[in-house]
Motif scaffolding. Structure first.
Motif, PDB file in Angstrom:
ATOM      1  N   THR A  56       0.806  -1.219   0.000  1.00 12.68           N
ATOM      2  CA  THR A  56       0.000   0.000   0.000  1.00 12.68           C
ATOM      3  C   THR A  56       0.843   1.275   0.000  1.00 12.68           C
ATOM      4  O   THR A  56       0.305   2.348  -0.225  1.00 12.68           O
ATOM      5  N   ARG A  57       2.161   1.190   0.234  1.00 14.47           N
ATOM      6  CA  ARG A  57       2.952   2.387   0.496  1.00 14.47           C
ATOM      7  C   ARG A  57       4.214   2.464  -0.341  1.00 14.47           C
ATOM      8  O   ARG A  57       4.895   1.460  -0.549  1.00 14.47           O
TER       9      ARG A  57
ATOM     10  N   VAL B  61       1.199   6.562   1.572  1.00 13.82           N
ATOM     11  CA  VAL B  61       0.161   5.570   1.337  1.00 13.82           C
ATOM     12  C   VAL B  61      -0.660   5.961   0.114  1.00 13.82           C
ATOM     13  O   VAL B  61      -1.289   7.023   0.098  1.00 13.82           O
TER      14      VAL B  61
ATOM     15  N   GLY C 245      -2.303   3.120  -1.615  1.00 15.22           N
ATOM     16  CA  GLY C 245      -3.267   2.043  -1.734  1.00 15.22           C
ATOM     17  C   GLY C 245      -2.818   0.909  -2.640  1.00 15.22           C
ATOM     18  O   GLY C 245      -1.960   1.090  -3.512  1.00 15.22           O
ATOM     19  N   PRO C 246      -3.382  -0.289  -2.436  1.00 15.49           N
ATOM     20  CA  PRO C 246      -3.038  -1.441  -3.275  1.00 15.49           C
ATOM     21  C   PRO C 246      -3.494  -1.238  -4.707  1.00 15.49           C
ATOM     22  O   PRO C 246      -4.492  -0.583  -4.973  1.00 15.49           O
TER      23      PRO C 246
ATOM     24  N   MET D 219      -7.323   2.927   4.972  1.00 11.10           N
ATOM     25  CA  MET D 219      -7.521   2.098   3.778  1.00 11.10           C
ATOM     26  C   MET D 219      -8.831   1.324   3.803  1.00 11.10           C
ATOM     27  O   MET D 219      -9.152   0.639   2.838  1.00 11.10           O
TER      28      MET D 219
ATOM     29  N   THR E 267     -10.777  -3.104   1.816  1.00 12.37           N
ATOM     30  CA  THR E 267     -10.306  -1.894   1.138  1.00 12.37           C
ATOM     31  C   THR E 267     -11.390  -1.222   0.300  1.00 12.37           C
ATOM     32  O   THR E 267     -11.237  -0.056  -0.068  1.00 12.37           O
TER      33      THR E 267
END
Length: 660
Positions: A31-32, A66, A68-69, A535, A631
């Motif tokens: 995510t980051r 961050v 996100g995925p 998230m 998420t």
């Protein structure tokens, strides 16, 4: 448009961290974007937080942005592409403003890089380090062992047919070609092991290969041999075997590293390899080969003696105890032993016996399938794991079925012991190469004895089945309303009964715990982004030291982190669930994490998808708290089940209802 968004985020991140010149290294997790910053005074934290697409910022050992995925990998790649390096590589000193850095700033940049690299190193015991090194040396060679072994097995069968007159002499050249291919592996194995050992220990691979080749005594004639300095006898080519090669190359790595420090750079390329090869070559031929030769011969002789004298009893003990050895990682030491036995005797009698352990698991699984036929969750897991178990890949059965249930694991080991007793009792059954087990090992059994191996397999199947059917089925597993029984005892589960919520039949709109352990308030998680549920709606669990990792939903695996610390799922109901194991564990680079799933795999809620050595993660200084994060929780009404304390893999932690 999507690519423009990625490029914009990458550009604006650089603008707010002082440019690429202020970044020493960049990696990402699920995510980051994680950056090692040289001068934090140049970072505009508010500017970073206000970037459209940035969900949050964490200032820790690294600066974590961050995004996100699904987005993070694209943004991180765009950022390193602008600089011309790969993910994780140090940024060049002349990028952007770095060409104007002072000496002090250059030292600080280098210190930041080293600090980040050191933090990622794991703490290991010497025994674990040795076993891991042995594994790293031989794993790349296993396909070669299997391929060359099978070719050699076919050549042996055809040779026997040729001698018996069952095939014509026109086959002779073809048989010789197959033997040449086989010998290409086994005759020069010391060279391959020398190269792999050098890679593992940090020596020059070519030098390691030469030291391995030196043990073959090339150019030495039988009429003018080199002599053992201890007893005066002639040294034999290959004396000391693989064990000696590994030890000699390890010593080579120590000497070479010292020489690199001592020798001036201008002559290092000439002097270091010359001195290293000369000293270690003499050391290997006159010290390592005689001593390691005695050790390897004694080891092989001792194993043969144990099997010959102990027979069925020795086979039972070895077959029954092999899986516990696997669990503790002790099985890795057996690889060089197998190879030494193949080199000296043409086969390893240990491998067929140890392969019975997996066969016992197959028998136990079949018994569970019959006795627990109403437990659809368990039987579905067995159906998925049984075919590969028969072929010799036992991990799905062990970690997904028998071990979590407890007693079936023990009765399966008994089945493995019974199969081992048959192999040991019959005797003379060996494998001509290492690699597979189960049914897949049959082609590698030494000529004429494959039927005895099959009898052993059948005995292990039957033994594991009977022992499990009558003595190894927990009552909880028979109950169709229960999930696969946990490894906790009855007393433990009764004490936790009041704190664990209803164990209900799962539906597609529920999320279960990803690990066994103690639930904790999300706002107490040490990572501020996760604590704020930036998230998505989340549940945090502090895992028990022996807890596997479970799938929290029924659905598909969407992604697995390269460093194995996070898995993303999409459930059949559409929930996108991220399971994040530990805080900042991306820095471990996959150490202590062993996942058994990959993107695209279908999973069932409560299925074991991997294991983590939580104790070692904690010893390395990382928080082990594991989070399940929905998420896309904005698409659902999420109901967290309150007052959770102790949770199991079957414990429901969140329920969802599609938002109107």
């Amino acid at each position: 448009m999507a690519d423009e968004k990625i490029q914009r985020i990458a550009k604006e991140i650089y603008q707010n961290v002082g440019g690429p010149s202020n970044v020493a290294k960049l990696i990402h997790c699920m995510t980051r974007v994680r950056m090692t910053i040289i001068d934090m005074d140049k970072v505009n934290m508010e500017g970073l937080k206000n970037i459209d697409g940035v969900l949050g910022v964490v200032d820790d050992e690294t600066l974590q942005v961050v995004v996100g995925p699904g987005t993070v990998n694209k943004v991180a790649q765009a950022m390193v592409d602008k600089v011309g390096v790969k993910l994780g590589e140090p940024f060049p000193d002349d990028v952007g403003e770095n060409s104007h850095l002072t000496d002090k700033e250059m030292v600080e940049a280098r210190a930041a890089k080293v600090k980040a690299e050191q933090k990622a190193k794991q703490k290991q015991t010497p025994i674990k380090r040795i076993l891991k090194s042995i594994s790293n040396i031989f794993i790349p060679l296993i396909p070669a062992f299997v391929g060359a072994g099978l070719i050699g097995g076919v050549a042996a069968v055809l040779s026997n047919l040729l001698v018996a007159g069952d095939i014509s002499k026109s086959w002779n050249d073809f048989i010789m070609i197959m033997k040449v291919i086989q010998n290409g592996m086994f005759s020069y194995l010391a060279v391959y092991v020398g190269i792999n050992s050098a890679n593992e220990f940090g020596a020059t691979p070519g030098l390691g290969g030469i030291i391995g080749a030196a043990t073959l005594l090339p150019g030495i004639l039988p009429t003018a041999p080199l002599h053992n300095i201890f007893n005066g006898q002639a040294l034999a080519a290959g004396q000391g075997g693989i064990i000696g090669v590994i030890f000699a190359v390890w010593v080579l790595s120590l000497l070479e590293k010292k020489l690199h420090q001592w020798i001036p750079d201008s002559i290092d390329i000439i002097v270091t390899p010359t001195i290293a090869l000369f000293i270690i070559g003499i050391f290997t031929i006159f010290l390592v080969m005689p001593v390691a030769g005695v050790i390897s011969s004694s080891l092989v002789g001792a194993i043969e003696w144990v099997l010959n004298v102990g027979g069925a009893f020795s086979g039972f003990v070895l077959g029954a105890l092999f899986l516990p050895m696997v669990m503790f990682g002790l099985h890795q030491i057996l690889t060089p032993i197998h190879i030494e036995m193949i080199n000296k005797t043409g086969m390893t009698p240990l491998l067929p016996i140890l392969a019975m352990a997996g066969a016992g698991q197959v028998g136990a699984a079949i018994a569970l399938w019959i006795r627990c036929h109403r437990n659809h969750k368990l039987t579905n897991m067995i159906k998925g794991a049984l075919p590969v178990g028969i072929l010799g890949i036992g991990e799905p059965l062990i970690y997904g079925v028998t071990l979590p249930l407890g007693r079936p694991f023990i009765t399966a080991c008994i089945g493995g012991g019974i199969g081992g007793a048959v192999i040991g009792g019959l005797g003379h059954i060996g494998a001509i190469a290492i690699g597979p087990s189960g049914v897949a090992l049959i082609p590698l059994i030494n000529n004429g004895h494959w039927l005895g191996y099959v009898f052993g397999l059948l005995a292990a199947y039957v033994g594991g089945f009977i022992a499990t059917y009558f003595f190894g089925v927990p009552k909880d597993a028979i109950n169709p309303e229960s999930a696969v029984a946990s490894t906790s005892s009855v007393s433990e589960t009764s004490n936790a009964a009041e704190s664990v919520p209803e164990q209900i039949t799962h539906t597609d709109d529920t999320i279960s715990a990803p690990v066994k352990g103690q639930e904790m308030p999300v706002d107490e998680v040490s990572d501020p982004i996760m604590a704020k549920e930036t998230m998505g709606k989340s549940i945090a669990v502090k895992p028990n030291n022996n807890s596997p990792v479970y799938a929290p939903v029924t659905g598909k695996v969407m992604f697995v982190a390269d460093t194995s610390h996070a898995i993303g799922y999409v459930s059949d109901a559409g929930e996108e669930v991220l399971v994040h194991m530990g805080i900042d564990t991306v820095n471990l680079k996959g150490k202590y994490f062993d996942l058994s799933v990959k993107p695209g795999d279908t999973v069932t809620r409560g299925q074991i998808v991997g294991k983590v050595d939580w104790t070692e993660v904690a010893k390395a200084g990382y928080d082990t708290v594991t989070l399940a994060i929905i998420t896309n929780s904005q698409e659902f009404t999420v109901d967290k089940l309150a007052d959770l304390t102790s949770v199991e893999e079957s414990t429901i932690i969140m329920k969802t209802t599609p938002a109107n």
